[in-house]
Design an enzyme around this catalytic site. Structure first.
Site, PDB file in Angstrom:
ATOM      1  N   ARG A   1      32.176  37.227  29.135  1.00  0.00           N
ATOM      2  CA  ARG A   1      32.604  35.985  29.593  1.00  0.00           C
ATOM      3  C   ARG A   1      31.665  34.707  29.637  1.00  0.00           C
ATOM      4  NH1 ARG A   1      36.030  36.230  35.259  1.00  0.00           N
ATOM      5  NH2 ARG A   1      37.111  37.941  33.884  1.00  0.00           N
TER       6      ARG A   1
ATOM      7  N   SER B   1      40.402  35.115  32.918  1.00  0.00           N
ATOM      8  CA  SER B   1      40.944  34.973  34.415  1.00  0.00           C
ATOM      9  C   SER B   1      41.274  33.748  34.884  1.00  0.00           C
ATOM     10  CB  SER B   1      40.354  36.034  35.342  1.00  0.00           C
ATOM     11  OG  SER B   1      41.067  36.486  36.334  1.00  0.00           O
TER      12      SER B   1
ATOM     13  N   ASP C   1      47.294  34.388  39.489  1.00  0.00           N
ATOM     14  CA  ASP C   1      46.022  33.696  38.719  1.00  0.00           C
ATOM     15  C   ASP C   1      46.616  33.505  37.293  1.00  0.00           C
ATOM     16  OD1 ASP C   1      45.399  36.344  37.998  1.00  0.00           O
ATOM     17  OD2 ASP C   1      43.361  35.973  38.213  1.00  0.00           O
TER      18      ASP C   1
ATOM     19  N   ASP D   1      45.583  34.807  34.659  1.00  0.00           N
ATOM     20  CA  ASP D   1      45.934  35.964  33.737  1.00  0.00           C
ATOM     21  C   ASP D   1      46.887  37.077  34.555  1.00  0.00           C
ATOM     22  OD1 ASP D   1      43.801  36.839  35.377  1.00  0.00           O
ATOM     23  OD2 ASP D   1      43.165  38.245  33.980  1.00  0.00           O
TER      24      ASP D   1
ATOM     25  N   ASP E   1      46.340  39.007  37.307  1.00  0.00           N
ATOM     26  CA  ASP E   1      45.947  40.220  37.885  1.00  0.00           C
ATOM     27  C   ASP E   1      45.589  40.181  39.296  1.00  0.00           C
ATOM     28  OD1 ASP E   1      43.546  38.682  37.574  1.00  0.00           O
ATOM     29  OD2 ASP E   1      42.565  40.191  36.486  1.00  0.00           O
ATOM     30  N   ARG E   2      45.457  38.738  39.940  1.00  0.00           N
ATOM     31  CA  ARG E   2      45.242  38.502  41.458  1.00  0.00           C
ATOM     32  C   ARG E   2      46.389  37.920  41.920  1.00  0.00           C
ATOM     33  NH1 ARG E   2      39.850  37.886  38.929  1.00  0.00           N
ATOM     34  NH2 ARG E   2      38.292  38.903  40.454  1.00  0.00           N
TER      35      ARG E   2
ATOM     36  N   GLU F   1      39.878  44.968  46.457  1.00  0.00           N
ATOM     37  CA  GLU F   1      38.684  44.138  46.532  1.00  0.00           C
ATOM     38  C   GLU F   1      38.897  42.710  47.098  1.00  0.00           C
ATOM     39  OE1 GLU F   1      36.955  43.437  42.633  1.00  0.00           O
ATOM     40  OE2 GLU F   1      38.518  42.018  41.974  1.00  0.00           O
TER      41      GLU F   1
ATOM     42  N   SER G   1      38.498  39.789  46.752  1.00  0.00           N
ATOM     43  CA  SER G   1      38.631  38.368  45.981  1.00  0.00           C
ATOM     44  C   SER G   1      40.119  38.804  45.445  1.00  0.00           C
ATOM     45  CB  SER G   1      37.653  38.505  44.870  1.00  0.00           C
ATOM     46  OG  SER G   1      37.627  39.364  44.043  1.00  0.00           O
TER      47      SER G   1
ATOM     48  N   LYS H   1      43.349  46.048  39.069  1.00  0.00           N
ATOM     49  CA  LYS H   1      44.303  44.948  40.084  1.00  0.00           C
ATOM     50  C   LYS H   1      45.323  44.261  39.304  1.00  0.00           C
ATOM     51  CE  LYS H   1      40.729  41.194  39.108  1.00  0.00           C
ATOM     52  NZ  LYS H   1      39.664  42.196  38.500  1.00  0.00           N
TER      53      LYS H   1
END
Length: 624
Positions: A75, A177, A334, A336, A338-339, A436, A438, A450
């Site tokens: 990243r 992300s 978010d 992408d 995944d959150r 997690e 976050s 996630k």
């Protein structure tokens, strides 16, 4: 993360790059740079401009260091240079992965590889997630590896899901992300459907260094459109994913009948279409999308930061729309997907934006209560597991102690959770939930990572069920804390752009009053135990060794205080941050929340003042 890069050093071998360097050396350097950057005119122009303008230090920074694997992959900012995400660094990384997978799997060319991407892009470097994904596929297709290449953008969870469903050896998702718009990333998943962990990352790095010269065919991004070895798994994976979602849908009839409205924002990312489908799968009417944020936009034009974890400040558009539409619950994925962030309007009209730890309390209660209500008569609660990263709330531990199931901690990062969950499943255990702090949640085990899409629809069903009981999410959260003990947490960070300063802060904690001596107190607060994941020390263990694996590549020290508070200081794997995580873990009989919150506030002040010393160390406070 960067490391010294041999191929980059070769460019400078005959020159110190002083302003007086010879014309012949300059020309030779120009030819070398052109050879490496030839296929992307934009990145070639960036390097040539630096060279012509005599910006030798920046050239060295860009060309003498290389990206290395951090949180399950790469990243960085998009742009020219070996320490940036661009065509060349993605090709080199994929060539290294090919070499490593060829060694690991004799059936690599039968099982294939999955490639997905989000909607990021940058005009100035001619980099987009789709283009980088095409180059990733090209490297493998040119070596006769079957590639499952998604024909359009997908949520990150679709890649690990596809790896397992298609029995591929590995997969890559091109995404950064929720990072800033300038960034992109390259996230790698192993055959088990979890993000890669050590030693795979280190071995891939070695393989990359063995083959930095692009191979024939590696630049041919058009191979994705012409190769018979390329398959599009989009429909199959999307259909299977939505079908698997039904396994964690418990109240479809309620969902169909509810008058509760939901607003969804996808933060200019990939989530809109897939969250709509997930709600349909559960029997809901589709959530109301935020029109300004519904469609992909690599500039993230309506938010300063495309991270829903930042709270109400970035949820402004969705909250105002919810008020207009009389929708009580907002779900935000978010970029992408995944959150997941969640906000709920309270009786006084104000909005409560739940923290990741608060949502985990709700998800943990929900997943266990649904299991308990639907399990077979011979089901054994001792076979049931939930997991969380060690910097996350201990609320699942409290629930597990009272209800009889198992709770485990892992190192920070879903790569550790995913791998551990797979091991538990393979040994016949049942895993209900993992998280997690976050705002990363794993409901069920269809995806070993996630997943914001599944989490969004599960929270919607939970809210619908609670409404039928005349309860809100916030009211149920209080009930959970009153039953299992208040767990009040606060997480924040400081920015620090100077690695030596970060190292000095943590080394002081390891040599506080004397060499190799950790602090025994923090201001007026006595410390019961210290665990240092970086060195492997844990004062609570008989042998003083940490049960969790040592992670020398990052800094992380946890302090357990006599008053029940647990606080962790750690560095970020992807950003220039020192994070702190503090939680007051109270017993059920300690029910005065105001007292507990004040105690936590004072302890955090002491932690910052005595251990981080922001003024002395030049740390930048998180902007709100």
């Amino acid at each position: 993360m960067t490391e010294r890069y041999g191929a980059g050093r070769d460019l400078w071998r005959s020159s110190s790059l002083t302003p007086c360097q010879s014309r012949s050396t300059q020309n030779r350097l120009h030819r070398n740079v052109s050879r490496w950057c030839l296929n992307n005119q934009k990145t070639k122009e960036q390097i040539e401009s630096l060279l012509q303008n005599g910006k030798h230090k920046e050239l060295r920074d860009r060309l003498c260091c290389r990206l290395t694997f951090g949180t399950a992959g790469l990243r960085s900012a998009m742009g020219a240079g070996f320490c940036y995400i661009n065509d060349l660094t993605v090709i080199q990384s994929t060539q290294g992965i090919y070499k490593y997978l060829e060694r690991c799997f004799s059936d690599f060319k039968q099982r294939g590889f999955v490639v997905g991407y989000d909607t990021r892009g940058q005009v100035t470097s001619n980099c987009s997630s789709k283009k980088l994904a095409k180059l990733t596929a090209a490297v493998l297709l040119a070596k006769d590896v079957p590639v499952y290449f998604f024909s359009t953008y997908v949520p990150t969870p679709f890649v690990p899901y596809a790896v397992q469903q298609l029995k591929a050896v590995a997969g890559v998702m091109i995404t950064a992300s929720h990072n800033r718009k300038e960034d992109n990333g390259y996230k790698v998943y192993w055959e088990n459907g979890a993000q890669i962990t050590s030693p795979h990352d280190k071995e891939i790095i070695k393989c990359i260094e063995e083959c930095v010269e692009p191979w024939n065919g590696s630049w041919n991004e058009n191979l994705v459109d012409t190769s018979p070895l390329r398959q599009d798994p989009l429909k199959k994976i999307c259909d299977c994913y939505m079908e698997d979602l039904k396994k964690i849908c418990y109240h479809r009839e309620l969902n169909v009948q509810t008058n509760l409205k939901f607003v969804h924002t996808s933060f200019h990312g990939v989530g809109h279409d897939y969250v709509q489908l997930a709600f349909k799968t559960f029997g809901f009417q589709p959530p109301i999308p935020v029109p300004e944020q519904k469609d992909p936009d690599p500039d993230f034009s309506t938010v300063k930061c495309p991270n829903p974890e930042e709270g109400e400040s970035v949820l402004e558009l969705s909250l105002r729309l919810a008020e207009k539409e009389k929708a009580r619950v907002v779900v935000a994925t978010d970029p992408d997907a995944d959150r997941l962030a969640v906000a709920e309007q309270q009786e006084n009209g104000c909005w409560k934006v739940f923290t990741g730890n608060e949502l985990a309390a709700l998800f943990g209660w929900w997943m266990f209560s649904r299991w308990k209500e639907n399990c077979s008569e011979d089901a054994d609660v001792k076979n049931v597991y939930m997991l969380a990263t060690t910097v996350s709330s201990k609320i699942l531990r409290a629930i597990a102690l009272k209800e009889g199931f198992h709770f485990e901690e892992t190192l920070p990062g879903f790569k550790w959770i995913g791998s551990r969950v797979k091991n538990l499943l393979d040994s016949g255990k049942e895993v209900l939930f993992a998280f997690e702090e976050s705002i990363g949640f794993m409901c069920g085990t269809s995806v070993l990572d996630k997943d914001g899409v599944s989490a969004a629809v599960v929270i919607a069903e939970m809210a619908t069920y609670l409404e039928s009981k005349n309860l809100t999410l916030a009211q149920k959260l209080v009930e959970i804390y009153e039953t299992y003990g208040y767990h009040i947490s606060k997480t924040s960070y400081f920015l620090c752009y100077d690695p030596p300063t970060i190292k000095r802060i943590f080394e002081k904690l390891r040599n506080f009053d004397a060499p190799e001596s950790y602090p025994k107190c923090c201001g007026i607060y006595n410390i019961l135990h210290v665990r240092d994941i970086t060195t492997g020390y844990d004062s609570s263990q008989p042998n003083k060794k940490s049960v969790l694996p040592v992670s020398k590549s990052s800094q992380m020290i946890t302090f357990t205080f006599q008053n029940g508070c647990v606080a962790t200081l750690r560095t970020s794997g992807t950003e220039p941050k020192i994070k702190y995580y503090a939680e007051m873990c109270a017993l059920p009989e300690q029910s005065d929340r105001n007292v507990l919150e004040e105690e936590l506030r004072k302890l955090i002040e002491a932690l910052i003042e005595n251990f981080l010393e922001p003024d002395k160390n030049g740390l930048v406070w998180r902007s709100v």
